[in-house]
Write an enzyme that holds these catalytic residues in place. Structure first.
Site, mmCIF file in Angstrom:
data_model
loop_
_atom_site.group_PDB
_atom_site.id
_atom_site.type_symbol
_atom_site.label_atom_id
_atom_site.label_comp_id
_atom_site.label_asym_id
_atom_site.label_seq_id
_atom_site.Cartn_x
_atom_site.Cartn_y
_atom_site.Cartn_z
ATOM 1 N N SER A 97 -2.672 0.985 -4.636
ATOM 2 C CA SER A 97 -3.359 2.153 -3.748
ATOM 3 C C SER A 97 -4.554 2.130 -4.475
ATOM 4 C CB SER A 97 -1.958 3.184 -4.241
ATOM 5 O OG SER A 97 -2.974 3.999 -3.184
ATOM 6 N N ALA A 98 -5.535 2.879 -3.755
ATOM 7 C CA ALA A 98 -6.630 3.593 -4.540
ATOM 8 C C ALA A 98 -6.225 4.809 -4.699
ATOM 9 C CB ALA A 98 -7.180 3.526 -3.530
ATOM 10 N N SER A 99 -5.141 5.373 -4.839
ATOM 11 C CA SER A 99 -5.040 6.518 -5.414
ATOM 12 C C SER A 99 -4.550 7.494 -6.253
ATOM 13 C CB SER A 99 -3.631 7.034 -3.751
ATOM 14 O OG SER A 99 -3.688 8.431 -4.365
ATOM 15 N N LYS A 143 -9.218 4.835 5.720
ATOM 16 C CA LYS A 143 -8.363 5.583 5.302
ATOM 17 C C LYS A 143 -7.894 3.268 4.573
ATOM 18 C CE LYS A 143 -4.561 6.227 9.103
ATOM 19 N NZ LYS A 143 -4.670 5.335 10.110
ATOM 20 N N LYS A 194 -11.083 -1.032 -2.341
ATOM 21 C CA LYS A 194 -10.786 -1.729 -0.621
ATOM 22 C C LYS A 194 -12.010 -1.386 -0.326
ATOM 23 C CE LYS A 194 -5.903 -0.414 -0.986
ATOM 24 N NZ LYS A 194 -5.101 0.159 -0.645
ATOM 25 N N ASP A 235 0.664 -0.762 0.206
ATOM 26 C CA ASP A 235 -0.004 0.474 -0.176
ATOM 27 C C ASP A 235 1.667 1.069 0.137
ATOM 28 O OD1 ASP A 235 -2.472 1.218 0.450
ATOM 29 O OD2 ASP A 235 -2.458 1.739 2.465
ATOM 30 N N LEU A 236 0.356 2.510 -0.042
ATOM 31 C CA LEU A 236 0.980 3.573 -0.048
ATOM 32 C C LEU A 236 0.603 4.534 0.715
ATOM 33 C CD1 LEU A 236 3.335 5.612 -2.005
ATOM 34 C CD2 LEU A 236 1.145 6.753 -3.260
ATOM 35 N N ASP A 237 -0.106 5.141 0.550
ATOM 36 C CA ASP A 237 -0.083 6.122 1.885
ATOM 37 C C ASP A 237 -0.244 5.117 3.399
ATOM 38 O OD1 ASP A 237 -1.243 8.069 0.467
ATOM 39 O OD2 ASP A 237 -2.845 6.656 -0.729
ATOM 40 N N GLU A 239 -0.729 -3.522 4.309
ATOM 41 C CA GLU A 239 -1.631 -1.970 5.025
ATOM 42 C C GLU A 239 -1.330 -1.733 5.806
ATOM 43 O OE1 GLU A 239 -4.169 -0.806 3.507
ATOM 44 O OE2 GLU A 239 -4.096 -1.103 1.448
ATOM 45 N N ASP A 240 -1.342 -0.289 5.988
ATOM 46 C CA ASP A 240 -2.319 0.267 7.365
ATOM 47 C C ASP A 240 -4.027 0.481 7.353
ATOM 48 O OD1 ASP A 240 -2.664 2.120 5.455
ATOM 49 O OD2 ASP A 240 -2.680 4.224 6.397
ATOM 50 N N THR A 245 1.657 9.848 3.459
ATOM 51 C CA THR A 245 0.611 10.973 2.963
ATOM 52 C C THR A 245 -1.273 9.849 3.936
ATOM 53 O OG1 THR A 245 0.778 9.511 1.037
ATOM 54 C CG2 THR A 245 1.261 11.382 0.508
HETATM 55 C C1 G6P Z 1 -5.523 5.846 -0.433
HETATM 56 C C2 G6P Z 1 -5.690 6.563 0.968
HETATM 57 C C3 G6P Z 1 -7.150 6.666 0.966
HETATM 58 C C4 G6P Z 1 -7.468 7.901 -0.586
HETATM 59 C C5 G6P Z 1 -7.493 7.188 -1.695
HETATM 60 C C6 G6P Z 1 -7.628 8.133 -2.634
HETATM 61 O O1 G6P Z 1 -6.434 4.998 -0.702
HETATM 62 O O2 G6P Z 1 -5.086 5.897 1.547
HETATM 63 O O3 G6P Z 1 -7.015 7.853 2.080
HETATM 64 O O4 G6P Z 1 -8.689 8.900 -0.281
HETATM 65 O O5 G6P Z 1 -6.416 6.580 -1.584
HETATM 66 O O6 G6P Z 1 -6.674 8.664 -2.993
HETATM 67 P P1 G6P Z 1 -6.495 9.957 -4.304
HETATM 68 O O7 G6P Z 1 -5.328 10.607 -4.358
HETATM 69 O O8 G6P Z 1 -7.189 9.626 -5.350
HETATM 70 O O9 G6P Z 1 -7.970 11.182 -3.466
HETATM 71 MG MG MG Z 2 -2.614 3.617 3.227
#
Ligand code: G6P
Ligand code: MG
Length: 222
Positions: free
Chosen positions: A115-117, A44, A146, A8-10, A170-171, A16
């Protein structure tokens, strides 16, 4: 031995998770919706739009908005977030992660980011990790975020590796659940109060020791 470790990233590679919280908190304050760190645990790992929905449900009475209004709010949150991540540099890689990645690579085990980001590639660039991983899951292509296992299975599928040969780190509560549901070995980073469902739990990234993770993985396989 495992064949792939999915990170996982964040909150695992860099802190982050804190910036996501601060950006959501700023937006929630503007909307007059109370959110705190305890509530944040359930955000998260959750996608941008799903996070917003959960925050709007916290208003009393819950706030019902149009898709357009929600997009405006999510965009505003992301602008706050982008401001916070502006200063990210290689020094912001969390303790223990560089050594872990190095040992991981030396062992000939593949690496991926799950990562979901949508900001993941940008953050990895800023950390100087743009070319480090064998695969980065594209958050925009994952249909079910997730705790659905898709983020993790997509990484394994992209590299042609069986799920039982994978470890996920994962956190997030939702993230550990996703790894478990994928049939992979889950490593949690954080508090027992939230992450007791992890196969192996450490309290912080500096406790992520490669040999120990592999030992725990093998122990569970037997
Ligand atoms: C990760 C983080 C979440 C965040 C999601 C989407 O999973 O843990 O806190 O909401 O990514 O990130 P983004 O950068 O696309 O808004
Ligand atoms: Mg995370």
């Amino acid at each position: 031995s495992p064949k792939l470790i999915i990170y996982d990233l964040d909150g695992v590679i860099t802190d982050t998770a804190e910036f996501h919280f601060l950006a959501w908190k700023k937006l929630a304050d503007e909307l007059g919706i109370p959110i705190d760190r305890h509530f944040n645990e359930q955000l998260k790992g959750i996608s941008r739009m799903d996070s917003l929905d959960r925050i709007l449900e916290q208003a009393s009475p819950p706030m019902k908005l149009s898709t357009e209004e929600k997009i405006e709010l999510a965009t505003r949150k992301n602008a706050y977030y982008l401001e916070l991540i502006e200063e990210i540099s290689p020094e912001h890689i969390l303790p223990g992660i560089k050594a872990l990645l190095q040992a991981n690579k030396e062992a000939g085990i593949k690496t991926a980011i799950g990562s979901a980001s949508k900001n993941a590639p940008r953050i990895l660039e800023k950390l100087g990790l743009g070319d480090t991983f064998d695969h980065i899951v594209d958050a925009a292509e994952v249909k079910k975020g997730k705790p659905d296992p898709e983020t993790f299975t997509a990484a394994a599928d992209a590299l042609g590796i069986a799920y039982t040969d994978c470890i996920g780190i994962e956190d997030a509560v939702a993230g550990v659940e996703a790894i478990n549901r994928a049939g992979m070995f889950s490593v949690g980073v954080g508090d027992k109060a939230h992450l007791s469902h992890a196969d192996y739990l450490v309290s912080a990234t500096n406790e992520l020791v490669f040999e120990e993770i592999i030992r725990r993985f093998q122990e569970k396989q037997n």
